[in-house]
Design an enzyme around this catalytic site. Sequence first.
Site, PDB file in Angstrom:
ATOM      1  N   HIS A  65       0.842  -1.044   0.032  1.00  0.00           N
ATOM      2  CA  HIS A  65      -0.070   0.036   0.078  1.00  0.00           C
ATOM      3  C   HIS A  65       0.741   1.040  -0.105  1.00  0.00           C
ATOM      4  O   HIS A  65       1.948   1.190   0.543  1.00  0.00           O
ATOM      5  CB  HIS A  65      -0.858   0.157   1.204  1.00  0.00           C
ATOM      6  CG  HIS A  65      -0.326  -0.055   2.360  1.00  0.00           C
ATOM      7  ND1 HIS A  65       0.134  -1.372   3.080  1.00  0.00           N
ATOM      8  CD2 HIS A  65       0.166   0.839   3.261  1.00  0.00           C
ATOM      9  CE1 HIS A  65       0.742  -1.054   4.073  1.00  0.00           C
ATOM     10  NE2 HIS A  65       0.835   0.396   4.404  1.00  0.00           N
ATOM     11  N   CYS A 206       1.679   3.857  11.706  1.00  0.00           N
ATOM     12  CA  CYS A 206       2.595   3.462  10.741  1.00  0.00           C
ATOM     13  C   CYS A 206       2.767   4.447   9.883  1.00  0.00           C
ATOM     14  O   CYS A 206       2.005   5.547   9.853  1.00  0.00           O
ATOM     15  CB  CYS A 206       2.040   2.099  10.189  1.00  0.00           C
ATOM     16  SG  CYS A 206       0.802   2.407   9.145  1.00  0.00           S
TER      17      CYS A 206
END
Length: 687
Positions: A65, A206
């Site tokens: 991603h 993250c």
Amino acid sequence: MSELITAELVDLDLSAETKDAAARALAERMVAAGRVTDLAGFLADVAAREAQMPTGLDGGIGIPHCRSTHVTEPTLAFGRSAAGIDFGAPDGPADLIFLIAAPAGGDADHLSILSTLARQLMDEAFTGALRSATESERTAALIRGDEAPGEPAREQTEPEPAAETADMATAAPEPPAETSAAPADQPAPADQPTPAPFRIVAVTSCPTGIAHTYMAAESLEQAGKAAGVEVAVETQGSAGFQRLDPQLVADADGVIFAHDVEVRDKERFAGKPTVDVGVKAGIGRAADLIAEVRRKAALGEGSAPARAAAPMDKDAEPGDGFATRLRKWLMTGVSYMVPFVAAGGLLIALAFAIGGYTINKAPSVADHFLWTESTSWAALLFQIGTVAFGFLVPVLAGFIAYGMADRPGLVPGFVGGAIALTVNAGFLGGLIAGLLAGAVVMAIQRVRIPAPLRGIMPVVVIPLLSSVVVGFLMFLVVGKPIAALQKGLTDWLSGLTGANAVILGALLGLMMCFDLGGPLNKVAYAFAVGGLANPNAGSLKVMAAVMAAGMVPPLAMALATTVRGRLFTKAERENGKAAWVLGASFITEGAIPFAAADPLRVIPSAMAGGAVTGALSMAFGCTLRAPHGGIFVVPLIGQPLLYLLAIAAGTGVSTALVILLKGLRKRPDTRPADSPAPDGAGVTVAA
């Protein structure tokens, strides 16, 4: 708002064998759907994210991603591989691959849906349904939450099926909650009150803030239910975040940080038993983290009050080796040092340009300054620059210690750096002083301190004790040997001639061009800048070679896109225009987009040209007093014409090599010039 995933974005028979090929296959579906505008550029962004941390998860899941300017709207593509694809998960290949694409400024609604999907991936019923699905349309509906997985185990629970189906977008099965609550159904003895449950607050985050952030949150919550522990998670993700209730934090018995970027407002949790790990540990080891927090609470351990995190030590995992951590600590110091280098060095260089090389002997402008004389202005610039440059070693040492031990390391680090200057230990002394200061503070922080004294530790006790220890070591133990080593290195540089100088120049050129602004590049640059603190003929030659070599990669990529544009994508040709200015300004990072898209061809070409330029600069005897500036400080360079010739030669070598290597790859004759290479060259192999 269009649907996040459609049947056209589902591949139930993904035939790719590698993660790069899988990303390309799924990304091509996004391009066909009109949701990605530049395949090569998008794949480069995916690969750059993958290089930060592998995206494989336990349970056979891969979630490549990224955020990208080439994405028009948040999009998800799904592939199912029969053979499995290695995404770096500890338990082996992944058979369920989700390619998540978010635009650089993704809207909160879509990103919220992506976060819900990330939580669903922790539900075995959801992943099991995806493994057994036979139709693309139903698979897309499952992922969107339009259909329930139909897990048999859910029939054993009490909630109504209709409620489960309607709430699929956010629901995950919670049998652990029933298991942990079972003992509460039994009547407690009349004389014993029901004990309060152990409470944990957690923060997950993250780098992209799309997948791992929410998966770690779901994993921690489920593990908490299974252990009979109350867990409240603050997800600091791309969809924004809502701070935990202050009362909830105050009542918590322990804290878990599962993060790869800095935790915002970390001081809220100071003084509580804390476990601090990377975000993937929050996904794969949630139960262990909860057990560790409970163990620390039982022992009465707590984190240091108001302890802030060092900016370049955020992604350290417990398993990181000493070499990895050392590199991050040193990079912390260098990153804070560079602005002082640029400001002070350029001011000094301008002073020499205006007032000549005797301006360093001018009297203090505080005592003698004539507004109409250029030499007075030159003296002013020189003396300001000298003051700024004087902070170089203390700042380096202070922020190395900061990278190791947070803010308590600043005082002993700056003190040690200043002592390094006092004993003539120079740049190397500052480096050692920073490491010593960080180590001393870390040692003091390990000592068990009574709770009433913790408040004064970072303000009084740690600065006092650590400064005394570091000062003792620098003045009486390591300072003089380092000063002798520094003098020997300076003398060696001064005496470099002939083949030795050429070899050093080539080596520095290779280092400058290997990672294009990364750690190795910064080591070479810091080595050159350190020599400017006490300049001599040798150190000035080193500075010239380093800056010349660092200009080569972006200039070469700019020239290559101009000479053979058909070998590059449209986006790369646009980047090439900017690379002219970046290269001329000594910003090596201007070549990063090209290296990220095609590292095996671009990086070796850049290194070859950088080595040629560095060697020629040393051979020509070029010198440089300015630590930055590119072609804009050429008037301040010794042998300026030969210096430009060295840069031109290296740029030519790199350009020729990258064109040759790109031209050798097999390319279908029918492929349009603006389309990406078909052999996977648009995807970095770094992982």
